[in-house]
Design an enzyme around this catalytic site. Sequence first.
Site, PDB file in Angstrom:
ATOM      1  CD  GLU A 175       6.219 -23.499   7.079  1.00 43.42           C
ATOM      2  OE1 GLU A 175       6.028 -22.602   6.267  1.00 43.42           O
ATOM      3  OE2 GLU A 175       5.724 -24.631   6.948  1.00 43.42           O
ATOM      4  CB  ALA A 184       2.258 -33.071   5.513  1.00 47.41           C
ATOM      5  CG  MET A 185       7.724 -29.234   7.256  1.00 47.18           C
ATOM      6  SD  MET A 185       7.049 -27.557   7.078  1.00 47.18           S
ATOM      7  CE  MET A 185       8.382 -26.793   6.165  1.00 47.18           C
ATOM      8  CD  GLU A 186       6.068 -26.356   3.191  1.00 54.38           C
ATOM      9  OE1 GLU A 186       6.107 -25.124   3.277  1.00 54.38           O
ATOM     10  OE2 GLU A 186       5.292 -27.056   3.874  1.00 54.38           O
ATOM     11  CG  ASN A 187      10.955 -30.711   5.951  1.00 52.18           C
ATOM     12  OD1 ASN A 187      10.950 -29.685   6.594  1.00 52.18           O
ATOM     13  ND2 ASN A 187      10.360 -31.824   6.370  1.00 52.18           N
ATOM     14  CG  HIS A 236      -0.980 -28.645   0.764  1.00 54.57           C
ATOM     15  ND1 HIS A 236      -1.959 -27.694   0.858  1.00 54.57           N
ATOM     16  CD2 HIS A 236       0.068 -28.176   1.502  1.00 54.57           C
ATOM     17  CE1 HIS A 236      -1.522 -26.684   1.605  1.00 54.57           C
ATOM     18  NE2 HIS A 236      -0.289 -26.962   2.007  1.00 54.57           N
ATOM     19  CD  GLU A 237       2.767 -30.574   2.833  1.00 57.30           C
ATOM     20  OE1 GLU A 237       3.749 -29.810   2.775  1.00 57.30           O
ATOM     21  OE2 GLU A 237       1.738 -30.298   3.476  1.00 57.30           O
ATOM     22  CG  HIS A 275       4.256 -26.203  -0.007  1.00 56.36           C
ATOM     23  ND1 HIS A 275       4.005 -24.848  -0.044  1.00 56.36           N
ATOM     24  CD2 HIS A 275       3.407 -26.710   0.928  1.00 56.36           C
ATOM     25  CE1 HIS A 275       3.053 -24.557   0.834  1.00 56.36           C
ATOM     26  NE2 HIS A 275       2.671 -25.660   1.423  1.00 56.36           N
ATOM     27  CD  GLU A 288       1.314 -23.563   3.984  1.00 54.24           C
ATOM     28  OE1 GLU A 288       0.727 -24.492   3.402  1.00 54.24           O
ATOM     29  OE2 GLU A 288       2.464 -23.703   4.441  1.00 54.24           O
TER      30      GLU A 288
END
Length: 827
Positions: free
Chosen positions: A121, A254-257, A289-290, A293, A312
């Site tokens: 992203e 962090a990243m919501e893959n 949060h993640e 998503h 977001e």
Amino acid sequence: MLKPVHYDLVFEPIFSNFTFEGKENIDIISGKPTDIITLHAAELKIKKCHVESAGKIIQATTKLDEKKETLTIKLANKINKTAKIHIEFTGILNDRLVGFYRSQYKDKSGKTKYLATTQFEAADARRAFPCWDEPAAKATFSISIITEPNHTAISNTNQISKNKIGKKTLYKFAKTPIMSTYLVYLGVGEFEFLSTKSGKVIMRIVATKGNSKKGRFALDLCKKLVKSYEDYFGIKYPLPKLDLIAVPDFASGAMENWGAITFRETILLFDEKTSSTQTKQFIAEVVSHELAHQWFGNLVTMKWWNDLWLNESFATFMATKFVDYFYPEWKLWDQFLEDTMNTAMGLDALHSSHPIDVKVNSPSEIREIFDAISYDKGGCVLKMLENFVTEKNFRAGLRVYLKKFSYKNAEGNDLWDEIGKSAKMPVRSMVNSWLKQTGFPLVDVQKQDSKLTLSQKRFVMEQKGTQKGLWEIPLVLSDNNKITSKILHKKQETLPVKSEQILVNPGRNGFYRVKYSADLMYELKEMIRQKSISNIDRWAIQNDLFALCVSGDGKAHDYLDFTESYQNEDDYLTQSNVSGNLYALYHRTIGEEFNPQIKQIAHQYFRKIFDTLGWDAQKGEPHTNALLRSYVISALGKLDDDEILEEANNRFKQFLKKPDSLNPDIQDAVFTLAAWGGNVSFDKLMSLYKSAQSQEQKIRFLGALSSFKDPKLLLKALELSQSKAVRSQNMHIPIIRVSGNPYGKTILWPWLKKNWKVLRAKVGAGSPLLNRIVASISSVADASMQNEIKQFFNNNPTPGTEMTLSQTLERIRIHSQFIKRLRQEFA
């Protein structure tokens, strides 16, 4: 129009030269006959390419456009309806924390190791494989990864086979649901797992060896949160597994893959012995949060990045809602106001802010909007909307929206329409007045006899020109505790009132500031002193007053006089904000003749809080005491409180002899004050930094290394940020800490100019860290430096920082004008 349907992908990372080999077959649908296919691709080399259509192989030539980040395939014959693209390619396992990249760490024996991970992203899947790299180009993915011995592979879905190919291993993963490219994940390394099950879903912490046990808190919380989200949304988590992956090098938090969420180690791993209360809370918020998503963003995805904020802000809002449900004693909605709303208002009061719903085209423009407007202002607007339509109607509309658009793409209006139907209210027009224009209103409140006149205008920190903007404000008015609600449509409206006890926007659910007349403020001051209004309202009144004082709509003396009504305040939210505002006034005016006056007021207020809190946590004390204690101790030390400095030094000496003698909650304050007071050498702190076992501990020492009073030592800290001893993800920490150190004021900008090219190369183009560094300049510059800063960035263009630079220059002007007014006030 070409559309991808399915990607079959095989990756083989090669750690000996930090490259990777890739093969892909893409099933596509063509709306009309064509002999040109254009995909996204960046930093890849194409080895082979051909296309199959109607049972025939069509030869192809390829052309990469570096600037546009595209791959154009020219075919010998036209294709019609369906086709399959075959591409073989190579790429770089870069060290810039984007695309398919490498992360370096040391194992328990001190040996250097590498793992490979991805961050796609917003538009970096194209650095790993040629694809249609846009959120609306959803497809399914079948992913295989070939690994070296001792390495394990992970992806979005569950592993379906594992076979030896010579010395290497081929991992195959189940076909994904329909999803966007930015959510694809690839991970390869010597991983360790901590697992649990929730129904049929396998949940795992994935970490480097020796660290997985520290994921227990996050894993237990994950299990509870997924169940809560399933109940709230009315939709089961759609994948068979869910990994929470701790990555040593990671640019954002962090990243919501989908099914494979990545985190910085400090935001996932919690060590009971060395982690602070603040870290525990932060882990909970980011995990929540993640996870939000996985439904909102992954299951239903925005059509284009102008609706990024929906992803977001929704996750920001839901994260607070659900962690608050499990930990009500943390008072997260109070903290939401102090952190999220304050941050959003601080940015949105700038002329150089942007609307929530903003037009974006290029990848660098997309990266710029991952900011406090998309996350924080958006979260505040959702909170305001939920309060306006009621929680029940908000949730009902949301459930319909998620079911209707599952595995599809949607726009903001799709959501407003569903919530509007549930609430039977004109939601779309109200919300769009907050989304489509920059800024937020200031509501001016004047009372004459039994009439209240309410006027709205845009609130800005820098006074210039006439302010445009008209908002549909969901106004709530408390008249001697009797509540009235209405939408304020016009520039000015009049309402009847019966008492002098007037409160506008009680509970601060609305995203706007309030300016009361002097008579009404007098009444409010008494209500604050008697605590006859809520802690949130006590916080909000002075919070608005301080903002008005900085913008020139009020006077600093008025604010300082008003804070006297908070002398008996015992609430975390209000204490935290009043103390923060007083310290900001002190810090901004260092070197001014009137600074000692402000210093004395600030010291008295901080000292009163400290006398209640003390150095050590009391049994059963509120969670928020731990958050406030560290800040108060640190501030008092920097306000030259000799008693605090002496005790900090004693505790630091004791820590050196017995590390577990110092509570993790006050370690940052103690390490910082040891440096500030000159009671420890740079070299000693450096050796503590190098030997620290956890990333959290390293960051504390890194902060302390930037807290000396000697400018020569601060320059050493800045040089350290560019060395191999500091991960690129942390290199902004010394820079930002020096920018907040009054003794670093004259050295930071010259150092940044001299080192900009090296610094930019280390962090990589398009990194979010560059924006944080550019923003830090506003703390050390004054209006006389504006043109020089502007010219420097004209000569050294840094794509993706243009908006931040405008905001930084505006903040410099605001601070300079504020100081000018203060000099006149205190003359």
